[in-house]
Design a protein around this motif. Structure first.
Motif, short mmCIF file in Angstrom:
data_model
loop_
_atom_site.label_atom_id
_atom_site.label_comp_id
_atom_site.label_asym_id
_atom_site.label_seq_id
_atom_site.Cartn_x
_atom_site.Cartn_y
_atom_site.Cartn_z
N LEU A 1 0.85 -1.20 0.00
CA LEU A 1 0.00 0.00 0.00
C LEU A 1 0.88 1.24 0.00
N ASP A 2 0.71 2.10 -1.02
CA ASP A 2 1.45 3.35 -1.07
C ASP A 2 1.06 4.24 0.11
N LEU A 3 2.04 4.99 0.60
CA LEU A 3 1.80 5.89 1.73
C LEU A 3 1.46 7.31 1.27
N THR A 4 1.00 7.43 0.04
CA THR A 4 0.74 8.74 -0.53
C THR A 4 -0.42 9.45 0.15
N GLU A 5 -1.53 8.75 0.34
CA GLU A 5 -2.73 9.38 0.91
C GLU A 5 -2.85 8.98 2.38
#
Length: 230
Positions: free
Chosen positions: A162-166
């Motif tokens: 899971l990307d930590l972007t949002e």
């Protein structure tokens, strides 16, 4: 990894107590680094399901870092997660805040919320990497102090990335905030600090080895008492 600020999205923007929102992405990384378990929120058959699980973080993978989760290949939550937006939360409770009024009782905390559609890791090298990151997140160095998963074990395990972007981070610290008219009331006010503390490591009954340095170091980080003979 970039140093993009922790900018809120419509889904992560705080509606209440906005002054407690963190804008420095490093605060997010610190909250994740200090935690050991998260809660994974998914929707199954129209109903929400929130499950506790271990996690790991690789800040060098992806533009903002990547959070890894794992589970059985048969776990419904893991199967359903890549088809939807999931919510992962990590929370630290740092203290009970006791005010003069019941209304102003509170909690000191650090809490991170990460939203996004995870991907199922299919590359064998990244899959093993993700599992290693999770193990070493709990006890740094443990991946070198244990056997690497074999093909059968890897086949039984799914890894999500899971990307930590949002993401958003909300924190509270300090004492109680009583109303001015309550300051003279005869009630104690203050904070009961809380923290996670490890006990002395307990060697398994079928193991005759000394506690290894990486385990001892991790226990000491968590405030374990010194043991005779260490």
């Amino acid at each position: 990894m970039t140093t993009i600020p922790l900018s809120p999205t419509p889904r992560t923007r705080l509606r209440r107590s906005k002054e407690r929102a963190a804008t420095d992405r490093q605060v997010l990384y610190d909250v994740l680094a200090a935690g050991m378990f998260c809660h994974l929120g998914v929707v199954l058959d129209g109903d929400p399901l929130v499950l506790p699980t271990a996690y790991g973080v690789d800040l060098d993978r992806g533009p903002d870092g990547t959070l890894y989760l794992h589970g059985s290949v048969a776990a419904r939550s893991v199967v359903a997660a890549p088809e939807q937006t999931i919510c992962v939360t990590v929370t630290h409770v740092d203290g009970l805040v006791l005010a003069r009024s019941a209304f102003h009782h509170s909690v000191n905390y650090r809490s991170a919320v990460v939203l996004g559609v995870p991907r199922l890791v299919t590359d064998p090298d990244e899959k093993l990497h993700g599992l290693t990151v999770i193990v070493d997140h709990l006890v740094p160095g443990r991946s070198h102090g244990s056997r690497t998963p074999n093909k059968k074990e890897l086949a039984k395990t799914s890894v999500l990335a899971l990307d930590l972007t949002e993401a958003s981070v909300k924190t509270r610290s300090g004492g109680a905030n009583d109303e001015p008219e309550d300051l003279d009331l005869p009630y104690w006010t203050g904070v009961v600090p809380l923290r996670v503390v490890a006990d002395e490591p307990v060697t398994n009954h079928d193991c005759d080895l000394l506690v290894p340095a990486h385990v001892r170091t991790r226990a000491n980080q968590l405030g374990a008492p010194a043991a005779t003979g260490w």
